[in-house]
Structures are given as C-alpha cells and as structure tokens.
Design an enzyme around this catalytic site. Structure first.
Site, mmCIF file in Angstrom:
data_model
loop_
_atom_site.group_PDB
_atom_site.id
_atom_site.type_symbol
_atom_site.label_atom_id
_atom_site.label_comp_id
_atom_site.label_asym_id
_atom_site.label_seq_id
_atom_site.Cartn_x
_atom_site.Cartn_y
_atom_site.Cartn_z
ATOM 1 N N ASN A 13 0.850 -1.184 0.000
ATOM 2 C CA ASN A 13 0.000 0.000 0.000
ATOM 3 C C ASN A 13 0.890 1.240 0.000
ATOM 4 O O ASN A 13 1.787 1.369 0.824
ATOM 5 C CB ASN A 13 -0.926 0.003 1.218
ATOM 6 C CG ASN A 13 -2.036 1.019 1.093
ATOM 7 O OD1 ASN A 13 -1.785 2.199 0.897
ATOM 8 N ND2 ASN A 13 -3.270 0.555 1.202
ATOM 9 N N ALA A 14 0.621 2.145 -0.925
ATOM 10 C CA ALA A 14 1.477 3.327 -1.106
ATOM 11 C C ALA A 14 1.048 4.526 -0.260
ATOM 12 O O ALA A 14 1.603 5.614 -0.413
ATOM 13 C CB ALA A 14 1.480 3.725 -2.587
#
Length: 165
Positions: free
Chosen positions: A40-41
């Site tokens: 997840n960025a």
C-alpha cells in the site's frame, strides 16, 4: 466470512484535512496500524504531499506527524463481513455517522476519499457540504495497480493545499 472492524479515528480539534479509507485490510488489522500492508502506497503518497519520508518513521510517529500537519485518518465503514482485504469482498457494511463526526471537527476544510469505495460511501453520508472540499483520490492500495504510482502521486498532490506547513 469474517466480521472485521475499523480503528478509532486519528484526529484532533485542529484537523483541517480528513482522509477516509474504506475498511482496514488484513495486514492493517493484524498490526493495528492504518495502511500497514507493504504494497500500500499510502505512507509514501501522503509523505510526498507533506514533503516528509513518513515510511522511515515508527507508526506512532507517523500519526503524530500527520496530526502536526493537521491531517486526520479514519474509515467510512465501522465494520463489515469480508473474506480477505479487497473492497469488492465487503458485505453487510455498517457505516459510520460521518455527518455527526465531521461536525465535531471545527477546523475541517477538506475530506479526501482514498479510493472508490470510500468515496461512494463517504459522499453519500456527508451529502452536499459547500463548506468542505470533497476530494476523490485514486486508491493507495497495491491492489489498484491499473494506475501507475506516479499518476497516483500527481492526483494526491492536490491535498497539499489543505495541510499546514
């Protein structure tokens, strides 16, 4: 299918920007941390907005840095049945009372929705609010890979107007 619950909000009376996700994924639930999955960025994207490398900090300090910049986190769903972590698998969602919640944030000027599911449920709950900027963002999730990270970064850059320097 397993019933999954969201975390408490990370906000204070100075929150100007509230970022709403849908419901924490399995990695986040296991670790008790927003956006804990390695793919997840979120921490990279919001770090770019703030001009800070939040990924390098321990989780408690990440939240502290967000609050120092008047950024809050929460989710639009209180609990739901879901196998795995994908939003498309959410069933029987119990939604938050976002209208009452945001009424208790006197400095709030913008609400950003991290992904389509958050925007769908969040906008429905908040309704028309001319006093708030409502911002739809591409999901920071690694599962949303059809949009390159650089394009996500450009889209998330609009949040900079709502954070404190």
């Amino acid at each position: 299918m397993q019933r999954k619950s969201a975390f408490p909000p990370s906000v204070d009376e100075h929150t100007r920007l509230l970022i709403l996700g849908s419901l924490p994924g399995d990695a986040s639930i296991r670790q008790g941390e927003y956006y804990a999955h390695r793919g997840n960025a979120f921490w990279s994207l919001i770090g770019d907005v703030l001009g800070e490398d939040l990924r390098a900090l321990p989780y408690a300090l990440r939240l502290k840095r967000l609050r120092a910049r008047h950024v809050g986190l929460w989710d639009v769903i209180e609990s739901a049945d879901r196998e795995g972590s994908l939003d498309s698998a959410i069933r029987g969602a119990e939604l938050r009372d976002l209208g009452a919640f945001i009424a208790r944030l006197p400095s709030l000027e913008a609400v950003a929705f991290n992904g389509r599911t958050a925007a769908l449920h969040g906008r429905r709950q908040i309704g028309s609010r001319p006093d708030l900027a409502l911002i739809d963002l591409p999901s920071s999730s690694g599962a949303y890979a059809s949009l390159p990270r650089e394009a996500k970064r450009r889209a998330w850059a609009v949040l900079a107007a709502h954070v404190s320097g």
